[in-house]
Design a protein around this motif. Structure first.
Motif, PDB file in Angstrom:
ATOM      1  N   GLY A 367       1.144  -1.362  -0.764  1.00 43.17           N
ATOM      2  CA  GLY A 367      -0.028  -0.080   0.071  1.00 43.17           C
ATOM      3  C   GLY A 367       0.962   0.654  -0.032  1.00 43.17           C
ATOM      4  O   GLY A 367       1.029   2.315  -0.777  1.00 43.17           O
ATOM      5  N   SER A 368       1.994   1.045   0.804  1.00 42.32           N
ATOM      6  CA  SER A 368       2.681   2.299   1.083  1.00 42.32           C
ATOM      7  C   SER A 368       3.452   2.616  -0.920  1.00 42.32           C
ATOM      8  O   SER A 368       3.276   3.357  -1.395  1.00 42.32           O
ATOM      9  N   LEU A 369       3.687   2.067  -1.314  1.00 38.85           N
ATOM     10  CA  LEU A 369       4.846   1.830  -2.385  1.00 38.85           C
ATOM     11  C   LEU A 369       4.102   2.485  -3.641  1.00 38.85           C
ATOM     12  O   LEU A 369       3.531   3.027  -4.508  1.00 38.85           O
ATOM     13  N   GLY A 370       2.343   1.769  -3.079  1.00 39.01           N
ATOM     14  CA  GLY A 370       1.253   1.993  -4.244  1.00 39.01           C
ATOM     15  C   GLY A 370       0.620   3.718  -4.341  1.00 39.01           C
ATOM     16  O   GLY A 370       1.185   4.832  -5.262  1.00 39.01           O
ATOM     17  N   SER A 371       1.071   4.349  -2.894  1.00 37.73           N
ATOM     18  CA  SER A 371       0.445   5.600  -2.843  1.00 37.73           C
ATOM     19  C   SER A 371       1.844   6.273  -3.070  1.00 37.73           C
ATOM     20  O   SER A 371       1.417   7.668  -3.831  1.00 37.73           O
ATOM     21  N   LEU A 372       2.982   5.947  -2.974  1.00 38.96           N
ATOM     22  CA  LEU A 372       4.412   6.532  -3.920  1.00 38.96           C
ATOM     23  C   LEU A 372       3.911   6.532  -5.252  1.00 38.96           C
ATOM     24  O   LEU A 372       4.297   7.372  -6.029  1.00 38.96           O
ATOM     25  N   LEU A 373       3.313   5.122  -5.860  1.00 41.58           N
ATOM     26  CA  LEU A 373       4.468   5.474  -7.415  1.00 41.58           C
ATOM     27  C   LEU A 373       2.627   5.941  -7.570  1.00 41.58           C
ATOM     28  O   LEU A 373       2.819   6.413  -8.939  1.00 41.58           O
ATOM     29  N   GLY A 374       1.854   5.677  -7.207  1.00 46.34           N
ATOM     30  CA  GLY A 374       0.335   6.841  -7.705  1.00 46.34           C
ATOM     31  C   GLY A 374       0.499   8.493  -7.827  1.00 46.34           C
ATOM     32  O   GLY A 374       0.252   9.144  -8.963  1.00 46.34           O
ATOM     33  N   THR A 375       1.316   8.471  -6.812  1.00 43.39           N
ATOM     34  CA  THR A 375       2.152  10.367  -6.768  1.00 43.39           C
ATOM     35  C   THR A 375       2.843  10.718  -7.804  1.00 43.39           C
ATOM     36  O   THR A 375       2.698  11.920  -8.709  1.00 43.39           O
ATOM     37  N   LEU A 376       4.226   9.176  -8.414  1.00 45.09           N
ATOM     38  CA  LEU A 376       4.806   9.581  -9.404  1.00 45.09           C
ATOM     39  C   LEU A 376       4.164   9.427 -10.554  1.00 45.09           C
ATOM     40  O   LEU A 376       3.991  10.104 -11.263  1.00 45.09           O
ATOM     41  N   GLY A 377       2.432   8.387 -10.361  1.00 45.34           N
ATOM     42  CA  GLY A 377       2.239   8.142 -12.190  1.00 45.34           C
ATOM     43  C   GLY A 377       1.378  10.029 -12.021  1.00 45.34           C
ATOM     44  O   GLY A 377       1.155   9.960 -13.382  1.00 45.34           O
ATOM     45  N   TRP A 378       0.761  10.036 -10.852  1.00 42.38           N
ATOM     46  CA  TRP A 378       0.025  11.094 -11.286  1.00 42.38           C
ATOM     47  C   TRP A 378       0.799  12.180 -12.101  1.00 42.38           C
ATOM     48  O   TRP A 378       0.751  13.652 -12.628  1.00 42.38           O
ATOM     49  N   SER A 379       2.661  12.837 -11.741  1.00 42.97           N
ATOM     50  CA  SER A 379       2.837  13.551 -11.167  1.00 42.97           C
ATOM     51  C   SER A 379       3.650  13.893 -13.265  1.00 42.97           C
ATOM     52  O   SER A 379       3.952  14.823 -13.614  1.00 42.97           O
ATOM     53  N   LEU A 380       3.501  12.528 -13.733  1.00 43.88           N
ATOM     54  CA  LEU A 380       4.281  12.560 -14.502  1.00 43.88           C
ATOM     55  C   LEU A 380       3.070  12.541 -16.013  1.00 43.88           C
ATOM     56  O   LEU A 380       3.370  12.996 -17.698  1.00 43.88           O
ATOM     57  N   ALA A 381       1.987  11.981 -15.272  1.00 47.89           N
ATOM     58  CA  ALA A 381       1.338  11.861 -16.733  1.00 47.89           C
ATOM     59  C   ALA A 381      -0.527  11.774 -16.640  1.00 47.89           C
ATOM     60  O   ALA A 381      -1.184  11.165 -17.285  1.00 47.89           O
ATOM     61  N   ARG A 382      -0.500  12.655 -15.401  1.00 47.27           N
ATOM     62  CA  ARG A 382      -2.105  12.685 -14.636  1.00 47.27           C
ATOM     63  C   ARG A 382      -2.426  11.727 -14.563  1.00 47.27           C
ATOM     64  O   ARG A 382      -2.183  10.179 -14.488  1.00 47.27           O
TER      65      ARG A 382
END
Length: 416
Positions: A367-382
Protein backbone atom coordinates in the motif's frame (compact mmCIF):
# COMPACT_ATOMS: atom_id res chain seq x y z
CA UNK A 1 -10.60 -27.06 -11.32
CA UNK A 2 -13.48 -29.36 -10.43
CA UNK A 3 -14.68 -30.20 -6.95
CA UNK A 4 -13.03 -33.62 -6.93
CA UNK A 5 -9.64 -32.11 -7.71
CA UNK A 6 -10.07 -29.55 -4.97
CA UNK A 7 -10.75 -32.28 -2.45
CA UNK A 8 -7.59 -34.12 -3.51
CA UNK A 9 -5.27 -31.16 -3.09
CA UNK A 10 -6.70 -29.68 0.11
CA UNK A 11 -4.06 -29.28 2.82
CA UNK A 12 -3.95 -31.93 5.54
CA UNK A 13 -4.89 -29.37 8.22
CA UNK A 14 -8.14 -28.57 6.39
CA UNK A 15 -9.07 -32.24 5.97
CA UNK A 16 -8.47 -32.93 9.66
CA UNK A 17 -10.58 -29.94 10.70
CA UNK A 18 -13.42 -31.05 8.42
CA UNK A 19 -13.46 -34.48 10.05
CA UNK A 20 -14.05 -32.86 13.43
CA UNK A 21 -17.16 -31.10 12.03
CA UNK A 22 -17.48 -28.36 14.69
CA UNK A 23 -20.82 -26.62 15.11
CA UNK A 24 -21.55 -23.71 12.80
CA UNK A 25 -20.51 -20.34 14.21
CA UNK A 26 -23.39 -18.17 15.49
CA UNK A 27 -24.19 -15.58 12.81
CA UNK A 28 -24.91 -12.98 15.48
CA UNK A 29 -21.39 -13.40 16.84
CA UNK A 30 -19.93 -13.06 13.33
CA UNK A 31 -21.94 -9.86 12.84
CA UNK A 32 -20.69 -8.48 16.18
CA UNK A 33 -17.08 -9.20 15.21
CA UNK A 34 -17.64 -7.46 11.84
CA UNK A 35 -18.95 -4.37 13.65
CA UNK A 36 -15.98 -4.49 16.03
CA UNK A 37 -13.61 -4.54 13.06
CA UNK A 38 -15.39 -1.59 11.43
CA UNK A 39 -15.37 0.59 14.55
CA UNK A 40 -11.80 -0.20 15.57
CA UNK A 41 -10.11 0.12 12.16
CA UNK A 42 -11.83 3.48 11.62
CA UNK A 43 -9.58 4.99 14.31
CA UNK A 44 -6.67 4.93 11.85
CA UNK A 45 -8.56 6.74 9.07
CA UNK A 46 -10.47 9.48 10.92
CA UNK A 47 -7.47 11.78 10.57
CA UNK A 48 -7.36 11.99 6.77
CA UNK A 49 -10.17 14.55 6.22
CA UNK A 50 -9.11 16.42 9.40
CA UNK A 51 -5.56 17.31 8.36
CA UNK A 52 -6.43 20.70 6.87
CA UNK A 53 -8.45 21.77 9.93
CA UNK A 54 -5.73 20.58 12.31
CA UNK A 55 -3.08 22.36 10.26
CA UNK A 56 -5.01 25.64 10.49
CA UNK A 57 -5.35 25.34 14.27
CA UNK A 58 -1.62 24.78 14.81
CA UNK A 59 -0.46 26.93 11.86
CA UNK A 60 1.68 24.21 10.28
CA UNK A 61 2.24 23.25 6.66
CA UNK A 62 0.48 20.54 4.71
CA UNK A 63 3.71 18.53 4.59
CA UNK A 64 3.94 18.51 8.40
CA UNK A 65 0.32 17.38 8.69
CA UNK A 66 0.95 14.67 6.12
CA UNK A 67 3.79 13.42 8.31
CA UNK A 68 1.34 13.05 11.22
CA UNK A 69 -0.89 10.78 9.11
CA UNK A 70 2.18 8.83 8.01
CA UNK A 71 3.15 8.27 11.65
CA UNK A 72 -0.22 6.60 12.18
CA UNK A 73 0.50 4.19 9.33
CA UNK A 74 4.00 3.50 10.71
CA UNK A 75 2.46 2.80 14.10
CA UNK A 76 0.01 0.38 12.52
CA UNK A 77 2.85 -1.49 10.81
CA UNK A 78 4.69 -1.71 14.15
CA UNK A 79 1.56 -3.04 15.82
CA UNK A 80 1.19 -5.68 13.13
CA UNK A 81 4.77 -6.79 13.56
CA UNK A 82 5.12 -6.72 17.34
CA UNK A 83 1.61 -7.28 18.76
CA UNK A 84 -0.33 -9.59 16.43
CA UNK A 85 2.04 -12.59 16.92
CA UNK A 86 1.06 -12.60 20.61
CA UNK A 87 -2.29 -14.04 19.56
CA UNK A 88 -0.53 -17.38 19.00
CA UNK A 89 0.66 -17.45 22.61
CA UNK A 90 -1.91 -15.71 24.81
CA UNK A 91 -5.68 -15.71 25.39
CA UNK A 92 -7.04 -13.89 22.36
CA UNK A 93 -10.15 -12.48 24.03
CA UNK A 94 -8.03 -10.85 26.74
CA UNK A 95 -5.62 -9.56 24.13
CA UNK A 96 -8.45 -8.01 22.08
CA UNK A 97 -9.98 -6.34 25.14
CA UNK A 98 -6.56 -5.14 26.30
CA UNK A 99 -5.82 -3.54 22.94
CA UNK A 100 -9.24 -1.85 22.91
CA UNK A 101 -8.37 -0.29 26.28
CA UNK A 102 -5.00 0.77 24.87
CA UNK A 103 -6.52 2.41 21.81
CA UNK A 104 -9.02 4.22 24.06
CA UNK A 105 -6.15 5.80 25.98
CA UNK A 106 -4.39 6.71 22.72
CA UNK A 107 -7.56 8.36 21.37
CA UNK A 108 -7.99 10.38 24.58
CA UNK A 109 -4.37 11.47 24.23
CA UNK A 110 -5.06 12.49 20.62
CA UNK A 111 -8.22 14.42 21.54
CA UNK A 112 -6.51 16.40 24.30
CA UNK A 113 -2.99 16.89 22.87
CA UNK A 114 -2.07 20.60 23.16
CA UNK A 115 0.80 20.70 20.63
CA UNK A 116 1.63 19.39 17.18
CA UNK A 117 4.50 17.32 18.58
CA UNK A 118 2.23 15.51 21.03
CA UNK A 119 -0.35 14.97 18.28
CA UNK A 120 2.35 13.28 16.21
CA UNK A 121 3.16 10.95 19.11
CA UNK A 122 -0.55 10.30 19.69
CA UNK A 123 -1.06 9.46 16.00
CA UNK A 124 1.69 6.86 16.22
CA UNK A 125 0.16 5.33 19.37
CA UNK A 126 -3.32 5.24 17.80
CA UNK A 127 -1.80 3.36 14.87
CA UNK A 128 -0.05 0.83 17.12
CA UNK A 129 -3.21 0.08 19.10
CA UNK A 130 -5.56 0.01 16.10
CA UNK A 131 -4.45 -3.52 15.16
CA UNK A 132 -7.51 -4.95 16.95
CA UNK A 133 -9.15 -6.07 13.65
CA UNK A 134 -6.05 -8.13 12.81
CA UNK A 135 -6.56 -9.98 16.11
CA UNK A 136 -10.29 -10.46 15.54
CA UNK A 137 -10.03 -11.85 11.98
CA UNK A 138 -7.76 -14.84 12.75
CA UNK A 139 -9.75 -15.40 15.95
CA UNK A 140 -12.96 -15.59 13.90
CA UNK A 141 -11.23 -18.00 11.51
CA UNK A 142 -10.20 -20.23 14.42
CA UNK A 143 -13.78 -20.34 15.73
CA UNK A 144 -15.24 -21.26 12.33
CA UNK A 145 -15.32 -24.73 10.81
CA UNK A 146 -13.30 -25.37 7.65
CA UNK A 147 -16.44 -25.55 5.49
CA UNK A 148 -17.58 -22.03 6.50
CA UNK A 149 -14.27 -20.29 7.17
CA UNK A 150 -14.21 -18.33 3.92
CA UNK A 151 -17.71 -16.97 4.48
CA UNK A 152 -16.96 -16.04 8.10
CA UNK A 153 -13.71 -14.30 7.14
CA UNK A 154 -15.54 -12.56 4.29
CA UNK A 155 -18.26 -11.22 6.58
CA UNK A 156 -15.79 -9.98 9.20
CA UNK A 157 -13.59 -8.49 6.48
CA UNK A 158 -16.60 -6.64 5.04
CA UNK A 159 -16.85 -4.84 8.39
CA UNK A 160 -13.17 -3.93 8.15
CA UNK A 161 -13.48 -2.45 4.66
CA UNK A 162 -16.72 -0.61 5.43
CA UNK A 163 -15.03 0.93 8.49
CA UNK A 164 -12.14 2.14 6.33
CA UNK A 165 -14.45 3.56 3.66
CA UNK A 166 -16.90 5.32 6.00
CA UNK A 167 -14.38 6.66 8.53
CA UNK A 168 -13.38 9.54 6.24
CA UNK A 169 -16.97 10.58 5.57
CA UNK A 170 -18.03 10.41 9.23
CA UNK A 171 -15.00 12.29 10.61
CA UNK A 172 -15.45 15.03 8.02
CA UNK A 173 -19.08 15.54 9.03
CA UNK A 174 -18.34 15.51 12.77
CA UNK A 175 -15.45 17.95 12.40
CA UNK A 176 -17.58 20.32 10.31
CA UNK A 177 -20.14 20.60 13.11
CA UNK A 178 -18.15 20.06 16.32
CA UNK A 179 -14.44 20.38 15.54
CA UNK A 180 -11.80 17.71 14.95
CA UNK A 181 -11.22 16.89 18.64
CA UNK A 182 -14.86 15.84 19.03
CA UNK A 183 -14.28 12.97 16.59
CA UNK A 184 -11.58 11.49 18.81
CA UNK A 185 -13.63 11.89 22.01
CA UNK A 186 -16.52 10.08 20.29
CA UNK A 187 -14.15 7.38 19.05
CA UNK A 188 -12.74 6.88 22.56
CA UNK A 189 -16.25 6.48 23.99
CA UNK A 190 -17.09 3.90 21.31
CA UNK A 191 -13.95 1.91 22.15
CA UNK A 192 -14.96 1.75 25.83
CA UNK A 193 -18.35 0.34 24.88
CA UNK A 194 -16.74 -2.05 22.42
CA UNK A 195 -14.26 -3.33 25.03
CA UNK A 196 -17.14 -4.14 27.39
CA UNK A 197 -19.08 -5.93 24.65
CA UNK A 198 -16.05 -7.95 23.54
CA UNK A 199 -15.34 -8.99 27.12
CA UNK A 200 -18.80 -10.49 27.58
CA UNK A 201 -19.77 -11.59 24.06
CA UNK A 202 -16.61 -13.21 22.70
CA UNK A 203 -16.14 -16.86 23.68
CA UNK A 204 -13.19 -17.46 25.94
CA UNK A 205 -10.10 -18.82 24.25
CA UNK A 206 -8.57 -21.08 26.90
CA UNK A 207 -6.54 -23.33 24.63
CA UNK A 208 -2.84 -23.20 25.45
CA UNK A 209 -0.93 -21.44 22.73
CA UNK A 210 2.41 -23.07 23.44
CA UNK A 211 5.49 -22.06 25.42
CA UNK A 212 7.32 -20.24 22.62
CA UNK A 213 8.99 -17.08 23.92
CA UNK A 214 8.22 -13.66 22.45
CA UNK A 215 11.60 -13.35 20.65
CA UNK A 216 11.08 -16.80 19.15
CA UNK A 217 7.57 -15.81 18.04
CA UNK A 218 9.01 -12.87 16.13
CA UNK A 219 11.93 -14.80 14.66
CA UNK A 220 9.56 -17.55 13.50
CA UNK A 221 7.88 -15.12 11.09
CA UNK A 222 10.71 -15.43 8.60
CA UNK A 223 10.62 -19.22 8.97
CA UNK A 224 6.94 -19.25 8.02
CA UNK A 225 7.57 -17.11 4.95
CA UNK A 226 10.47 -19.33 3.91
CA UNK A 227 8.62 -22.62 4.44
CA UNK A 228 5.16 -21.78 3.07
CA UNK A 229 4.92 -21.07 -0.69
CA UNK A 230 1.19 -20.38 -0.33
CA UNK A 231 1.99 -17.58 2.10
CA UNK A 232 4.59 -16.10 -0.26
CA UNK A 233 2.12 -16.20 -3.14
CA UNK A 234 -0.72 -14.47 -1.31
CA UNK A 235 1.72 -11.88 0.09
CA UNK A 236 2.51 -10.87 -3.50
CA UNK A 237 -1.15 -10.90 -4.56
CA UNK A 238 -2.17 -8.83 -1.54
CA UNK A 239 0.66 -6.31 -1.91
CA UNK A 240 0.01 -5.69 -5.61
CA UNK A 241 -3.78 -5.40 -5.24
CA UNK A 242 -3.52 -3.03 -2.27
CA UNK A 243 -0.82 -1.03 -4.06
CA UNK A 244 -3.22 -0.46 -6.96
CA UNK A 245 -6.02 0.38 -4.50
CA UNK A 246 -3.80 2.94 -2.73
CA UNK A 247 -2.65 4.48 -6.02
CA UNK A 248 -6.29 5.16 -6.87
CA UNK A 249 -7.20 6.77 -3.55
CA UNK A 250 -4.07 8.91 -3.32
CA UNK A 251 -4.74 10.37 -6.81
CA UNK A 252 -8.54 10.61 -6.73
CA UNK A 253 -8.73 14.02 -5.05
CA UNK A 254 -6.27 15.39 -7.63
CA UNK A 255 -8.40 14.06 -10.48
CA UNK A 256 -11.64 15.44 -9.06
CA UNK A 257 -10.08 18.88 -8.64
CA UNK A 258 -9.20 19.11 -12.35
CA UNK A 259 -11.42 19.61 -15.44
CA UNK A 260 -14.06 18.46 -16.17
CA UNK A 261 -14.93 17.89 -12.48
CA UNK A 262 -13.72 20.85 -10.35
CA UNK A 263 -14.94 19.09 -7.18
CA UNK A 264 -13.70 19.70 -3.65
CA UNK A 265 -12.23 17.21 -1.20
CA UNK A 266 -15.66 16.44 0.29
CA UNK A 267 -16.68 14.71 -2.96
CA UNK A 268 -13.58 12.51 -2.83
CA UNK A 269 -14.64 11.47 0.67
CA UNK A 270 -18.11 10.59 -0.60
CA UNK A 271 -16.56 8.08 -3.00
CA UNK A 272 -16.04 5.98 0.12
CA UNK A 273 -19.81 5.48 0.15
CA UNK A 274 -19.64 4.19 -3.42
CA UNK A 275 -17.06 1.61 -2.39
CA UNK A 276 -19.39 0.15 0.25
CA UNK A 277 -21.28 -1.63 -2.54
CA UNK A 278 -18.19 -3.68 -3.22
CA UNK A 279 -17.61 -4.37 0.45
CA UNK A 280 -21.15 -5.71 0.90
CA UNK A 281 -20.37 -8.48 -1.60
CA UNK A 282 -17.73 -9.89 0.74
CA UNK A 283 -19.80 -12.76 2.15
CA UNK A 284 -20.56 -13.99 -1.37
CA UNK A 285 -16.85 -14.00 -2.14
CA UNK A 286 -16.29 -16.00 1.03
CA UNK A 287 -18.85 -18.59 -0.05
CA UNK A 288 -17.07 -18.89 -3.40
CA UNK A 289 -13.77 -19.48 -1.62
CA UNK A 290 -15.40 -22.17 0.56
CA UNK A 291 -17.09 -24.05 -2.28
CA UNK A 292 -14.56 -23.53 -5.07
CA UNK A 293 -10.82 -23.22 -5.34
CA UNK A 294 -9.76 -20.18 -3.23
CA UNK A 295 -6.71 -19.73 -5.46
CA UNK A 296 -9.04 -19.37 -8.46
CA UNK A 297 -10.90 -16.72 -6.43
CA UNK A 298 -7.56 -14.88 -6.07
CA UNK A 299 -7.08 -14.89 -9.83
CA UNK A 300 -10.63 -13.73 -10.52
CA UNK A 301 -10.27 -10.93 -7.98
CA UNK A 302 -7.06 -9.65 -9.58
CA UNK A 303 -8.78 -9.64 -12.98
CA UNK A 304 -11.68 -7.60 -11.53
CA UNK A 305 -9.26 -5.00 -10.11
CA UNK A 306 -7.49 -4.80 -13.47
CA UNK A 307 -10.84 -4.32 -15.24
CA UNK A 308 -11.64 -1.52 -12.78
CA UNK A 309 -8.58 0.43 -13.88
CA UNK A 310 -9.18 -0.29 -17.56
CA UNK A 311 -12.72 1.06 -17.10
CA UNK A 312 -11.52 4.19 -15.30
CA UNK A 313 -8.70 4.67 -17.83
CA UNK A 314 -11.12 4.66 -20.76
CA UNK A 315 -14.08 6.43 -19.13
CA UNK A 316 -12.50 8.41 -16.29
CA UNK A 317 -13.54 11.70 -17.84
CA UNK A 318 -17.15 10.84 -17.00
CA UNK A 319 -18.43 10.49 -13.45
CA UNK A 320 -20.32 7.26 -14.17
CA UNK A 321 -17.06 5.64 -15.33
CA UNK A 322 -15.36 6.52 -12.05
CA UNK A 323 -18.30 5.22 -10.03
CA UNK A 324 -18.39 1.87 -11.85
CA UNK A 325 -14.62 1.61 -11.60
CA UNK A 326 -14.69 2.35 -7.86
CA UNK A 327 -17.27 -0.37 -7.24
CA UNK A 328 -15.21 -2.90 -9.21
CA UNK A 329 -12.02 -1.80 -7.48
CA UNK A 330 -13.41 -2.29 -3.97
CA UNK A 331 -15.08 -5.57 -4.93
CA UNK A 332 -11.89 -6.98 -6.43
CA UNK A 333 -9.64 -5.76 -3.61
CA UNK A 334 -11.99 -7.21 -1.01
CA UNK A 335 -12.33 -10.51 -2.88
CA UNK A 336 -8.56 -10.87 -3.14
CA UNK A 337 -8.13 -10.15 0.56
CA UNK A 338 -10.78 -12.67 1.62
CA UNK A 339 -9.47 -15.41 -0.67
CA UNK A 340 -5.90 -14.85 0.49
CA UNK A 341 -6.77 -14.95 4.17
CA UNK A 342 -9.00 -18.00 3.74
CA UNK A 343 -5.96 -19.77 2.24
CA UNK A 344 -3.47 -18.83 4.95
CA UNK A 345 -5.87 -19.57 7.82
CA UNK A 346 -6.22 -23.16 6.58
CA UNK A 347 -2.47 -23.80 6.69
CA UNK A 348 -1.28 -23.89 10.32
CA UNK A 349 -3.96 -23.42 13.00
CA UNK A 350 -1.33 -22.91 15.71
CA UNK A 351 0.29 -20.05 13.75
CA UNK A 352 -2.69 -18.14 12.36
CA UNK A 353 -1.77 -14.84 13.99
CA UNK A 354 1.83 -15.01 12.79
CA UNK A 355 0.70 -15.94 9.29
CA UNK A 356 -1.62 -12.95 9.38
CA UNK A 357 1.23 -10.75 10.62
CA UNK A 358 3.49 -11.71 7.71
CA UNK A 359 0.70 -11.28 5.19
CA UNK A 360 -0.64 -7.95 6.49
CA UNK A 361 2.80 -6.42 7.00
CA UNK A 362 3.68 -7.04 3.36
CA UNK A 363 0.16 -5.94 2.39
CA UNK A 364 0.75 -2.50 3.90
CA UNK A 365 4.22 -2.31 2.40
CA UNK A 366 2.46 -2.74 -0.93
CA UNK A 367 0.00 0.00 0.00
CA UNK A 368 2.83 2.40 0.80
CA UNK A 369 4.49 1.56 -2.52
CA UNK A 370 1.20 2.15 -4.33
CA UNK A 371 0.76 5.57 -2.72
CA UNK A 372 4.26 6.56 -3.80
CA UNK A 373 3.90 5.25 -7.36
CA UNK A 374 0.39 6.67 -7.72
CA UNK A 375 1.67 10.13 -6.85
CA UNK A 376 4.58 9.66 -9.24
CA UNK A 377 2.25 8.47 -12.01
CA UNK A 378 0.05 11.54 -11.55
CA UNK A 379 3.03 13.91 -11.67
CA UNK A 380 4.30 12.33 -14.89
CA UNK A 381 1.13 11.69 -16.88
CA UNK A 382 -1.89 12.66 -14.74
CA UNK A 383 -4.71 10.11 -14.69
CA UNK A 384 -3.17 8.08 -17.51
CA UNK A 385 -0.05 7.66 -15.42
CA UNK A 386 -2.02 6.50 -12.35
CA UNK A 387 -3.96 3.90 -14.31
CA UNK A 388 -0.81 2.74 -16.10
CA UNK A 389 1.09 2.25 -12.83
CA UNK A 390 -1.80 0.38 -11.20
CA UNK A 391 -2.37 -1.81 -14.25
CA UNK A 392 1.32 -2.72 -14.39
CA UNK A 393 1.28 -3.91 -10.76
CA UNK A 394 -1.80 -6.03 -11.41
CA UNK A 395 -0.26 -7.53 -14.54
CA UNK A 396 2.78 -8.51 -12.45
CA UNK A 397 0.49 -10.30 -9.99
CA UNK A 398 -1.49 -12.04 -12.76
CA UNK A 399 1.71 -13.04 -14.53
CA UNK A 400 3.01 -14.64 -11.36
CA UNK A 401 -0.36 -16.35 -10.89
CA UNK A 402 -0.12 -17.94 -14.33
CA UNK A 403 3.54 -18.96 -14.03
CA UNK A 404 3.12 -20.38 -10.53
CA UNK A 405 -0.06 -22.40 -11.15
CA UNK A 406 1.66 -25.71 -11.97
CA UNK A 407 4.13 -25.37 -9.10
CA UNK A 408 1.37 -24.58 -6.62
CA UNK A 409 -0.71 -27.55 -7.76
CA UNK A 410 2.26 -29.89 -7.28
CA UNK A 411 2.93 -28.41 -3.82
CA UNK A 412 -0.66 -28.96 -2.67
CA UNK A 413 -0.64 -32.52 -4.01
CA UNK A 414 2.58 -33.22 -2.05
CA UNK A 415 0.83 -32.28 1.21
CA UNK A 416 -1.94 -34.84 0.85
Amino acid sequence: MNKECIDIVEPIDVVEEQRKEPAALDKRLVFIMAIACALSVANLYYIQPLLAIMGQEFAVSANQMGFIATMGQIGYACGLLFIIPLGDKYNQRKLIVGMLIAVTLALVFMASAPSIMLITVASFLVGVATVVPQLIIPYAASLASARERGQVVGTVMSGLLIGILLARTISGLVAAHSGWRAMYWIAAAMMVVLAILMRFLLPSDKAKKGDMSYPRLLSSLWGLVREEPVLREVMLFGAMAFAAFSAFWVALSFLLATPPYHFGSEVAGLFGLVGVAGALAASFVGKFADRRDPRAANGLALVIVLLAFVCMWLTGQWLFGLIIGTILLDLGTQANQISSQARIYSMRPEARNRLNTAYMFFYFVGGSLGSLLGTLGWSLARWNGVCAVASLMLLIALGFYALNTRKMRMYLQSRT
